[in-house]
Design an enzyme around this catalytic site. Structure first.
Site, PDB file in Angstrom:
ATOM      1  N   THR A 160      10.018  -1.330  -1.159  1.00  0.00           N
ATOM      2  CA  THR A 160      10.952  -0.218  -1.196  1.00  0.00           C
ATOM      3  C   THR A 160      12.242  -0.729  -0.590  1.00  0.00           C
ATOM      4  O   THR A 160      12.212  -1.691   0.162  1.00  0.00           O
ATOM      5  CB  THR A 160      10.399   0.935  -0.310  1.00  0.00           C
ATOM      6  OG1 THR A 160       9.179   1.386  -0.852  1.00  0.00           O
ATOM      7  CG2 THR A 160      11.350   2.094  -0.206  1.00  0.00           C
TER       8      THR A 160
ATOM      9  N   VAL B  12       3.141   8.844  -8.153  1.00  0.00           N
ATOM     10  CA  VAL B  12       4.393   8.877  -7.408  1.00  0.00           C
ATOM     11  C   VAL B  12       4.050   8.692  -5.928  1.00  0.00           C
ATOM     12  O   VAL B  12       3.113   9.316  -5.428  1.00  0.00           O
ATOM     13  CB  VAL B  12       5.138  10.213  -7.620  1.00  0.00           C
ATOM     14  CG1 VAL B  12       6.374  10.285  -6.739  1.00  0.00           C
ATOM     15  CG2 VAL B  12       5.524  10.373  -9.091  1.00  0.00           C
ATOM     16  N   GLY B  13       4.801   7.859  -5.245  1.00  0.00           N
ATOM     17  CA  GLY B  13       4.539   7.605  -3.828  1.00  0.00           C
ATOM     18  C   GLY B  13       5.397   8.451  -2.915  1.00  0.00           C
ATOM     19  O   GLY B  13       5.840   9.546  -3.270  1.00  0.00           O
TER      20      GLY B  13
ATOM     21  N   THR C 129       9.014   2.554   4.405  1.00  0.00           N
ATOM     22  CA  THR C 129       8.509   1.613   3.405  1.00  0.00           C
ATOM     23  C   THR C 129       7.053   1.304   3.712  1.00  0.00           C
ATOM     24  O   THR C 129       6.682   1.155   4.861  1.00  0.00           O
ATOM     25  CB  THR C 129       9.315   0.293   3.395  1.00  0.00           C
ATOM     26  OG1 THR C 129       8.599  -0.658   2.598  1.00  0.00           O
ATOM     27  CG2 THR C 129       9.525  -0.280   4.776  1.00  0.00           C
ATOM     28  N   GLY C 130       6.236   1.245   2.675  1.00  0.00           N
ATOM     29  CA  GLY C 130       4.831   0.938   2.922  1.00  0.00           C
ATOM     30  C   GLY C 130       3.928   1.627   1.915  1.00  0.00           C
ATOM     31  O   GLY C 130       4.373   2.015   0.826  1.00  0.00           O
TER      32      GLY C 130
ATOM     33  N   GLY D  56       2.529   4.240   0.229  1.00  0.00           N
ATOM     34  CA  GLY D  56       3.090   5.580   0.109  1.00  0.00           C
ATOM     35  C   GLY D  56       2.128   6.725   0.346  1.00  0.00           C
ATOM     36  O   GLY D  56       2.504   7.755   0.924  1.00  0.00           O
TER      37      GLY D  56
END
Ligand code: GLY
Length: 345
Positions: A208, A237-238, A259-260, A262
């Site tokens: 991300t 979808v995250g 970020t990671g 999701g």
């Protein structure tokens, strides 16, 4: 056991109890004006030291510095935090190096589906898009949703129809087909057939880019953009377009970009939880982020990181993965960037 404490130009690196993060020291200048600040990240994951060649490291760092410089230039010329985070993200979306925009990972069907969001901490206005396939800069579309519609989130074809009304730039799908991502996709397909998936492969799936900023008016903003999870299916979808999970900004507490993995960031509403701890429990941004990343996310089994910025200019960058592409530019200091967990900037 405290493993080590080091000073950086703008912050203090803390490595204690296995926690990894960069925290700012006292942020206010002598005249008590919070410093213009931009933080960016380019994803967290399995980037242990030595993973990249010196040439690759230089390329990642140059892109992070370019994003910081773009965001900071906006602030320096009186632009808003919203404009600054958008400018920083556009640089990262246009780079093939990060999992967002041009460098997006591939879905299980060999496509690219992009998600993004943006939030204005002054108004709590926000915009998000999910599953777009042809918009060059998803962050611009998220901002258009925020500023030019009465809604918060558009998805798929509808989001792209709206993008046309805003005269945003469209690109052919092959624009997103970068050679290294395509190779990753083919490798992952092959590994899947052999039912082989390493922890590193799992961590590499989520990338991300994100930015948070504080402008001269004292307003905060946050934005995040991604190609999502490699090999995703069924319109997955995250966290990135989920306000409160991947992105949050409120002048009353802080601005966060995540970020990671999701799914965990959604379950734990990571971005909002950090801001809520600042607002309701009176924690500083570092204490709040440490709790959410190193206690809650870690215990839940998730991994990743956050960049967090308070209205006084204090900031923190916390992650429980091996590394996180990250950087900061504050007041009159030059941009500082880092990749690995040693925090060297
Ligand atoms: N954090 C990016 C995603 O899970 O989609």
């Amino acid at each position: 056991m405290v493993a080590g404490i080091k000073r950086c130009v703008t912050g203090i690196l803390v490595v204690a109890f296995g926690l990894i993060g960069i925290e700012s020291a006292a942020a206010q200048s002598s005249d008590n004006v919070p410093p213009l600040t931009v933080l960016v990240h380019g994803g967290a994951g399995a980037m242990e030291e030595g993973r990249y060649t010196p040439e690759e490291e230089r390329a990642f760092k140059a892109a992070l510095v370019a994003a910081l410089d773009a965001g900071y230039a906006v602030l320096e010329t009186g632009g808003s935090a919203v404009e600054a985070v958008e400018a920083a993200i556009i640089i990262l979306e246009d780079s093939p190096l990060f999992n967002a925009g041009r460098g997006a990972v591939f879905t299980r069907d060999g496509d690219n589906e992009l998600d993004a969001s943006i939030m204005d901490g002054a108004t709590l206005n926000t915009g998000a898009i999910a599953g777009v396939t042809r918009v060059k800069n998803p962050v611009k579309l998220a901002r258009a949703v925020m500023e030019k519609s009465e809604h918060v989130m558009f998805i798929g074809d509808g989001a792209e129809k709206f993008a046309k009304t805003q005269e945003l730039e469209f690109v052919p799908r092959k624009y997103f087909k970068t050679e290294h991502r395509w190779q990753q996709f083919k490798d992952r397909l092959a590994a899947e057939k052999k039912s082989k998936q390493t922890q590193r492969a799992r961590e590499e799936k989520y990338g991300t880019v994100g930015a948070v900023a504080l402008d001269a008016e004292g307003n905060l903003a946050a934005a995040t953009s991604t190609g999502g999870m490699m090999m995703k299916r069924y319109g997955r979808v995250g966290d990135v377009p989920i306000i409160g999970a991947g992105t949050y900004a409120d002048n009353a507490s802080c601005a966060v970009s995540s970020t990671g993995w999701g799914e965990y960031f959604i379950r734990l509403t990571v971005a909002r939880d950090i801001c809520a701890q600042v607002e309701y429990a009176g924690k500083d941004v570092a204490a709040a982020a440490r709790d959410v990343i190193h206690n809650r996310l870690q215990s839940a089994g998730g991994n990743g990181g956050v960049i967090v910025l308070g209205p006084d200019g204090t900031f923190t960058m916390q992650f429980n993965s091996k590394g996180m592409f990250r950087g900061v530019k504050q007041a009159d200091s030059s941009a500082e960037v880092a990749i690995y967990g040693d925090g060297a900037m």
